[in-house]
Design a protein around this motif. Structure first.
Motif, mmCIF file in Angstrom:
data_model
loop_
_atom_site.group_PDB
_atom_site.id
_atom_site.type_symbol
_atom_site.label_atom_id
_atom_site.label_comp_id
_atom_site.label_asym_id
_atom_site.label_seq_id
_atom_site.Cartn_x
_atom_site.Cartn_y
_atom_site.Cartn_z
ATOM 1 N N THR A 84 0.839 -1.196 0.000
ATOM 2 C CA THR A 84 0.000 0.000 0.000
ATOM 3 C C THR A 84 0.872 1.243 0.000
ATOM 4 O OG1 THR A 84 -1.638 -1.204 1.333
ATOM 5 C CG2 THR A 84 -1.893 1.194 1.190
ATOM 6 N N LEU A 85 0.661 2.122 -0.957
ATOM 7 C CA LEU A 85 1.376 3.402 -0.968
ATOM 8 C C LEU A 85 0.708 4.347 0.022
ATOM 9 C CD1 LEU A 85 3.574 5.197 -2.263
ATOM 10 C CD2 LEU A 85 1.859 5.908 -3.952
ATOM 11 N N LEU A 86 1.455 4.768 1.031
ATOM 12 C CA LEU A 86 0.905 5.592 2.112
ATOM 13 C C LEU A 86 1.242 7.069 1.953
ATOM 14 C CD1 LEU A 86 1.813 3.208 5.074
ATOM 15 C CD2 LEU A 86 -0.387 3.401 3.892
ATOM 16 N N SER A 87 2.352 7.367 1.290
ATOM 17 C CA SER A 87 2.732 8.755 1.059
ATOM 18 C C SER A 87 3.724 8.809 -0.098
ATOM 19 C CB SER A 87 3.368 9.370 2.313
ATOM 20 O OG SER A 87 3.688 10.725 2.101
ATOM 21 N N LYS A 88 3.505 9.749 -1.011
ATOM 22 C CA LYS A 88 4.377 9.893 -2.168
ATOM 23 C C LYS A 88 5.472 10.907 -1.868
ATOM 24 C CE LYS A 88 5.707 9.247 -6.385
ATOM 25 N NZ LYS A 88 6.393 7.972 -6.651
ATOM 26 N N SER A 89 6.736 10.508 -2.050
ATOM 27 C CA SER A 89 7.858 11.426 -1.884
ATOM 28 C C SER A 89 8.054 12.199 -3.186
ATOM 29 C CB SER A 89 9.139 10.658 -1.536
ATOM 30 O OG SER A 89 10.245 11.528 -1.511
ATOM 31 N N LEU A 90 7.947 13.509 -3.103
ATOM 32 C CA LEU A 90 8.092 14.351 -4.289
ATOM 33 C C LEU A 90 9.475 14.987 -4.383
ATOM 34 C CD1 LEU A 90 4.593 16.095 -4.172
ATOM 35 C CD2 LEU A 90 5.289 14.108 -5.535
ATOM 36 N N GLN A 91 10.350 14.629 -3.453
ATOM 37 C CA GLN A 91 11.717 15.155 -3.440
ATOM 38 C C GLN A 91 12.692 13.998 -3.639
ATOM 39 O OE1 GLN A 91 14.043 17.219 -4.166
ATOM 40 N NE2 GLN A 91 13.251 18.860 -2.843
ATOM 41 N N ILE A 92 13.908 14.304 -4.079
ATOM 42 C CA ILE A 92 14.928 13.287 -4.340
ATOM 43 C C ILE A 92 15.825 13.157 -3.115
ATOM 44 C CG2 ILE A 92 16.725 12.504 -5.920
ATOM 45 C CD1 ILE A 92 13.968 12.928 -7.218
ATOM 46 N N LEU A 93 15.943 11.947 -2.570
ATOM 47 C CA LEU A 93 16.867 11.713 -1.464
ATOM 48 C C LEU A 93 18.301 11.702 -1.984
ATOM 49 C CD1 LEU A 93 15.085 8.861 0.543
ATOM 50 C CD2 LEU A 93 15.187 11.289 1.114
ATOM 51 N N PRO A 94 19.272 12.008 -1.115
ATOM 52 C CA PRO A 94 20.673 11.924 -1.533
ATOM 53 C C PRO A 94 21.009 10.508 -1.991
ATOM 54 C CG PRO A 94 20.480 13.046 0.575
ATOM 55 C CD PRO A 94 19.133 12.485 0.273
ATOM 56 N N GLU A 95 21.975 10.411 -2.896
ATOM 57 C CA GLU A 95 22.397 9.101 -3.400
ATOM 58 C C GLU A 95 22.934 8.265 -2.247
ATOM 59 O OE1 GLU A 95 24.637 6.052 -4.424
ATOM 60 O OE2 GLU A 95 25.947 7.806 -4.338
ATOM 61 N N LYS A 96 22.425 7.038 -2.103
ATOM 62 C CA LYS A 96 22.618 6.257 -0.889
ATOM 63 C C LYS A 96 24.080 5.925 -0.596
ATOM 64 C CE LYS A 96 20.659 2.339 1.623
ATOM 65 N NZ LYS A 96 20.746 3.029 2.881
#
Length: 496
Positions: free
Chosen positions: A135-147
């Motif tokens: 289940t998708l609970l929240s959409k991230s609209l920002q890019i996280l730093p490269e792991k």
């Protein structure tokens, strides 16, 4: 370099645009994640991993942020991160359904999802969840730093602590440990029958410490107020009122500089105990630090940088005069006047102000020659009266007071007094502080008439102490700077 940066920004902007498009598609097909209000979580990741033998084959539901994802045709793996850790999930089309799997393949790193499924172990031995529902609970609209590289820029880490907590496991662990430190302090003091209280942050008279306050204005009363610089004067009023053991853990505000050990707002704990003195506060401090270290770190040896501090041994106790003699080879018992002290300071190239008296200059010698050597837990006792306006004089030598500062790693960690309860003496000290304020000392105290009235009502002999909680947490977590233990440290605003 700027060309490369522009290309990177364009790439990121394009990726963000794609995420917004994915959200629009979800919303248009009736799958808006932001309309979901709750998700039933049965277990955290570490519950499942640490208890695999009893959890194997059971159906669980977990929720967290997607940190990695591998799509392989009809089956995929993803790793989701929750508060205590992370866990892998095996997501197959045949188990969650074709439409759901099609949606899952479009999910991004950073999206928050809920996964329901059975606990199993992969061929490589990794504890995982075989998903039956995603289940998708929240959409991230920002890019996280490269792991792989993580979030390294300290300025961004402090400004965007929410990203720092996501990307850096050790940061999250430090702040969990901070909470444990404060819980341990409360547990110890509760066992000692102390009462936790709350006192005002907005005050008419910012007293109790040598610090410059922040000023504000209260429109409703058309009155100028200050943000408190300490907790002392209100807590002592409660001792007068018969609350024999009180403490408060709270924010205080000092209009001073920023460095690795100072932030203008920080967490202070002050406690006051009737019918004891500064020796009682030393005993309490030794026991409190041992209790907290054992509870939080499981050891009485604290490692900070290159130093190890042993809390199991009795803490050293030195007078300020003896400490200056030991480390600076200067004997202030031979200095009888302020003029002699100033000549000695000139000889040692120690700068002082014209208003400084003998006691002030002794303190300058202490700062120059002693502090850096106080690595192991040490109490520096019997300070000069000039720098201690709220402390009882030593009966046998009224030029000095019953006060100590507690040091570790060369840092002041706590400050304690046999509290002054003579209202006549206290008024004289306040008046001396007013003279210093008139001479331009922004850190001097002002006369607090209501506090003097409380002392006139009568305050029992009392021991009091203030602890810098942030520095204690730094020590318990081996954190190099105070900003590393403040979730949201004070930062200069970006230019608009």
């Amino acid at each position: 370099m700027s060309e490369q940066k522009n290309v990177q920004e364009q790439d990121i902007n394009q990726l963000i645009k794609v995420r917004h498009e994915k959200l629009s598609e979800l919303q248009s097909t009736g799958k808006n994640p932001f309309e979901i209000t709750k998700y039933d979580v049965s277990n955290h990741s570490t519950d499942i991993i640490n208890n695999f033998e009893s959890m194997e084959g059971k159906t669980v539901s977990v929720a967290g942020r997607i940190m990695s994802k591998r799509v392989m045709g009809k089956a995929s793996f993803c790793n989701i991160q929750d508060l205590p850790g992370n866990i892998q999930s095996y997501v197959a089309r045949d188990n969650i359904g074709e439409e759901s799997y099609k949606d899952f393949k479009k999910y991004d790193i950073g999206d928050i999802i809920g996964i329901k499924g059975e606990v199993f172990k992969t061929k490589t031995g990794e504890v995982s969840i075989h998903a039956t529902e995603v289940t998708l609970l929240s959409k991230s609209l920002q890019i996280l730093p490269e792991k792989f590289h993580g979030l390294k820029d300290t300025d961004i880490r402090y400004r965007q602590r929410y990203v720092d907590l996501i990307m850096n496991k050790e940061v999250k662990e430090s702040f969990v440990k901070r909470s444990q430190v404060i819980h341990a302090i409360r547990s110890y003091l509760d066992e000692q029958n102390f009462i936790e209280v709350e006192t005002p942050m907005l005050v008419q008279n910012a007293g109790g410490a040598a610090a410059r306050p922040f000023d504000t204005h209260f429109n409703a009363l058309d009155e100028d107020l200050h943000l408190r610089i300490s907790l002392e004067l209100y807590l002592k009023r409660l001792i007068v009122g018969g609350l024999e053991r009180v403490y408060e853990i709270g924010r205080v505000f000092r209009n001073e500089g920023l460095d690795t050990r100072h932030n203008p707002e920080f967490t202070l704990m002050e406690l006051y105990q009737a019918y004891t003195d500064y020796h009682g506060m030393m005993d309490l401090t030794e026991n409190l630090y041992r209790y907290v270290a054992q509870k939080v770190n499981g050891s009485l040896i604290l490692t900070y940088g290159e130093h190890q501090m042993d809390l199991s041994k009795p803490f050293e106790r030195l007078t300020m005069i003896d400490a200056v003699k030991k480390y600076g080879n200067v004997d202030f018992t031979e200095i009888k006047t302020t003029e002699e002290a100033k000549e000695l300071a000139k000889k040692h190239n120690i700068e002082f102000e014209e208003r400084h008296k003998k006691g002030d200059i002794l303190n300058l010698f202490f700062e120059r020659y002693v502090e850096e050597h106080l690595i192991q837990p040490t109490f520096i006792m019997d300070h000069p009266i000039e720098i201690s306006p709220l402390t009882k004089k030593k009966p046998e030598n009224p030029e000095y007071v019953e006060r100590f500062e507690f040091f570790m790693n060369g840092w002041e960690m706590a400050n304690a007094y046999s509290e002054l309860n003579d209202p006549i003496d206290q008024r004289e000290r306040f008046e001396a502080q007013e003279e210093l304020k008139a001479q331009g000392d922004d850190e001097a105290n002002s006369i607090d008439e209501d506090f003097l009235n409380a002392l006139n009502v009568g305050m029992p002999p009392t021991g009091g102490i203030g602890y810098g909680i942030d520095r204690m947490v730094m020590m318990m977590t081996n954190s190099p700077a105070i900003r590393d233990v403040l979730l949201f440290p004070t930062m200069k605003s970006f230019d608009k």
